[in-house]
Write a protein that holds these residues in place. Structure first.
Motif, PDB file in Angstrom:
ATOM      1  N   UNK A  20      47.162  38.875  33.986  1.00  0.00           N
ATOM      2  CA  UNK A  20      46.380  38.643  35.364  1.00  0.00           C
ATOM      3  C   UNK A  20      47.715  37.843  36.169  1.00  0.00           C
ATOM      4  N   UNK A  21      48.070  38.651  37.128  1.00  0.00           N
ATOM      5  CA  UNK A  21      49.150  37.866  38.005  1.00  0.00           C
ATOM      6  C   UNK A  21      49.046  36.789  39.277  1.00  0.00           C
ATOM      7  N   UNK A  22      48.049  37.653  40.031  1.00  0.00           N
ATOM      8  CA  UNK A  22      47.185  37.288  40.978  1.00  0.00           C
ATOM      9  C   UNK A  22      45.504  37.113  40.988  1.00  0.00           C
ATOM     10  N   UNK A  23      45.111  36.160  41.339  1.00  0.00           N
ATOM     11  CA  UNK A  23      43.796  35.973  42.327  1.00  0.00           C
ATOM     12  C   UNK A  23      44.053  35.902  44.043  1.00  0.00           C
ATOM     13  N   UNK A  24      43.162  36.116  43.935  1.00  0.00           N
ATOM     14  CA  UNK A  24      42.728  36.338  45.477  1.00  0.00           C
ATOM     15  C   UNK A  24      41.737  36.629  45.054  1.00  0.00           C
ATOM     16  N   UNK A  25      40.976  34.410  45.150  1.00  0.00           N
ATOM     17  CA  UNK A  25      39.919  34.472  45.426  1.00  0.00           C
ATOM     18  C   UNK A  25      38.791  33.571  46.529  1.00  0.00           C
ATOM     19  N   UNK A  26      38.206  35.003  47.337  1.00  0.00           N
ATOM     20  CA  UNK A  26      37.716  35.525  48.510  1.00  0.00           C
ATOM     21  C   UNK A  26      36.128  35.357  48.330  1.00  0.00           C
ATOM     22  N   UNK A  27      35.208  35.425  47.498  1.00  0.00           N
ATOM     23  CA  UNK A  27      33.922  35.498  47.058  1.00  0.00           C
ATOM     24  C   UNK A  27      33.595  34.375  47.955  1.00  0.00           C
ATOM     25  N   UNK A  28      32.367  34.974  48.941  1.00  0.00           N
ATOM     26  CA  UNK A  28      32.065  33.825  49.593  1.00  0.00           C
ATOM     27  C   UNK A  28      30.486  33.793  50.024  1.00  0.00           C
ATOM     28  N   UNK A  29      29.360  32.640  50.502  1.00  0.00           N
ATOM     29  CA  UNK A  29      28.336  33.241  51.144  1.00  0.00           C
ATOM     30  C   UNK A  29      28.187  32.223  52.182  1.00  0.00           C
ATOM     31  N   UNK A  30      26.858  32.131  53.205  1.00  0.00           N
ATOM     32  CA  UNK A  30      26.788  31.128  54.026  1.00  0.00           C
ATOM     33  C   UNK A  30      24.788  30.765  54.217  1.00  0.00           C
ATOM     34  N   UNK A  31      25.248  30.355  55.348  1.00  0.00           N
ATOM     35  CA  UNK A  31      23.888  30.162  55.426  1.00  0.00           C
ATOM     36  C   UNK A  31      22.569  30.423  56.192  1.00  0.00           C
ATOM     37  N   UNK A  32      21.584  30.472  56.367  1.00  0.00           N
ATOM     38  CA  UNK A  32      21.110  31.597  57.022  1.00  0.00           C
ATOM     39  C   UNK A  32      21.233  30.429  58.458  1.00  0.00           C
ATOM     40  N   UNK A  33      21.215  31.279  59.392  1.00  0.00           N
ATOM     41  CA  UNK A  33      21.457  31.037  61.186  1.00  0.00           C
ATOM     42  C   UNK A  33      20.157  29.537  61.911  1.00  0.00           C
ATOM     43  N   UNK A  71      17.879  24.042  48.407  1.00  0.00           N
ATOM     44  CA  UNK A  71      18.004  25.765  47.957  1.00  0.00           C
ATOM     45  C   UNK A  71      19.485  26.190  48.892  1.00  0.00           C
ATOM     46  N   UNK A  72      18.604  26.637  50.162  1.00  0.00           N
ATOM     47  CA  UNK A  72      20.054  27.243  50.774  1.00  0.00           C
ATOM     48  C   UNK A  72      21.280  26.546  50.710  1.00  0.00           C
ATOM     49  N   UNK A  73      21.650  25.214  50.777  1.00  0.00           N
ATOM     50  CA  UNK A  73      22.374  24.868  50.800  1.00  0.00           C
ATOM     51  C   UNK A  73      23.287  24.793  49.028  1.00  0.00           C
ATOM     52  N   UNK A  74      22.367  24.615  48.233  1.00  0.00           N
ATOM     53  CA  UNK A  74      23.293  24.794  46.871  1.00  0.00           C
ATOM     54  C   UNK A  74      23.772  26.474  46.480  1.00  0.00           C
ATOM     55  N   UNK A  75      23.347  27.033  47.436  1.00  0.00           N
ATOM     56  CA  UNK A  75      23.646  28.024  46.798  1.00  0.00           C
ATOM     57  C   UNK A  75      25.105  28.103  47.457  1.00  0.00           C
ATOM     58  N   UNK A  76      25.203  28.094  48.774  1.00  0.00           N
ATOM     59  CA  UNK A  76      26.508  28.059  49.265  1.00  0.00           C
ATOM     60  C   UNK A  76      27.647  26.964  48.549  1.00  0.00           C
ATOM     61  N   UNK A  77      27.223  26.374  48.289  1.00  0.00           N
ATOM     62  CA  UNK A  77      28.162  25.179  47.228  1.00  0.00           C
ATOM     63  C   UNK A  77      28.648  26.022  46.309  1.00  0.00           C
ATOM     64  N   UNK A  78      27.058  26.921  45.407  1.00  0.00           N
ATOM     65  CA  UNK A  78      27.595  27.513  44.320  1.00  0.00           C
ATOM     66  C   UNK A  78      28.417  28.576  44.590  1.00  0.00           C
ATOM     67  N   UNK A  79      28.337  29.285  45.153  1.00  0.00           N
ATOM     68  CA  UNK A  79      28.846  30.569  45.374  1.00  0.00           C
ATOM     69  C   UNK A  79      30.969  29.596  45.993  1.00  0.00           C
ATOM     70  N   UNK A  80      30.906  29.438  46.867  1.00  0.00           N
ATOM     71  CA  UNK A  80      31.924  28.991  47.742  1.00  0.00           C
ATOM     72  C   UNK A  80      32.868  27.492  46.776  1.00  0.00           C
ATOM     73  N   UNK A  81      32.431  26.988  46.383  1.00  0.00           N
ATOM     74  CA  UNK A  81      33.042  25.791  45.395  1.00  0.00           C
ATOM     75  C   UNK A  81      32.483  26.041  43.873  1.00  0.00           C
TER      76      UNK A  81
END
Length: 126
Positions: free
Chosen positions: A82-95, A104-114
């Motif tokens: 592997x030469x390149x990682x494009x670390x793009x996976x992410x999610x947001x919270x409901x509006x 749980x909604x907050x932790x889901x964002x932190x788990x995916x995004x961080x």
């Protein structure tokens, strides 16, 4: 089209920016492991690329350390490195208002995004 011996892993590759980056890398000749939660979306991007022989769909939950490890092991087994990682996976919270956001909604964002970003970087360095 230039043919790169380089290998990229793109997370969140089934839609949006990740999809666009995966398609651009494939168009430039890269071999690409496309990661995301939806296998059907990843397969569609591989097919759309016109470079299916250099595209590998790897359904992955970036919050799961074993799944991330398997993603990188699969990419290395298929492409050698592997030469390149494009670390793009992410999610947001409901509006919703902040006071109505559940833990749980907050932790889901932190788990995916961080945490997901950390796990992918860690495997890329390994």
């Amino acid at each position: 089209m230039e043919n790169h011996p380089k290998v990229a892993v793109v997370t969140g590759a089934g839609s949006g920016i990740g999809r666009a980056v995966a398609l651009a890398l494939l168009a430039d000749g890269y071999r690409v492991a496309l990661a995301g939660r939806r296998a059907d979306a990843l397969q569609a991007v591989c097919a759309e690329s016109g470079a299916a022989e250099r595209a590998l769909a790897v359904p992955t939950d970036v919050t799961d350390p074993a799944a991330v490890q398997a993603l990188f092991e699969t990419a290395v087994a298929a492409f050698g490195r592997v030469d390149l990682l494009f670390n793009n996976a992410g999610t947001g919270t409901p509006p919703v208002l902040l006071e109505d956001l559940t833990l749980a909604q907050w932790q889901s964002v932190v788990n995916v995004n961080f945490t997901g970003m950390f796990l992918c970087i860690q495997q890329a360095f390994r």
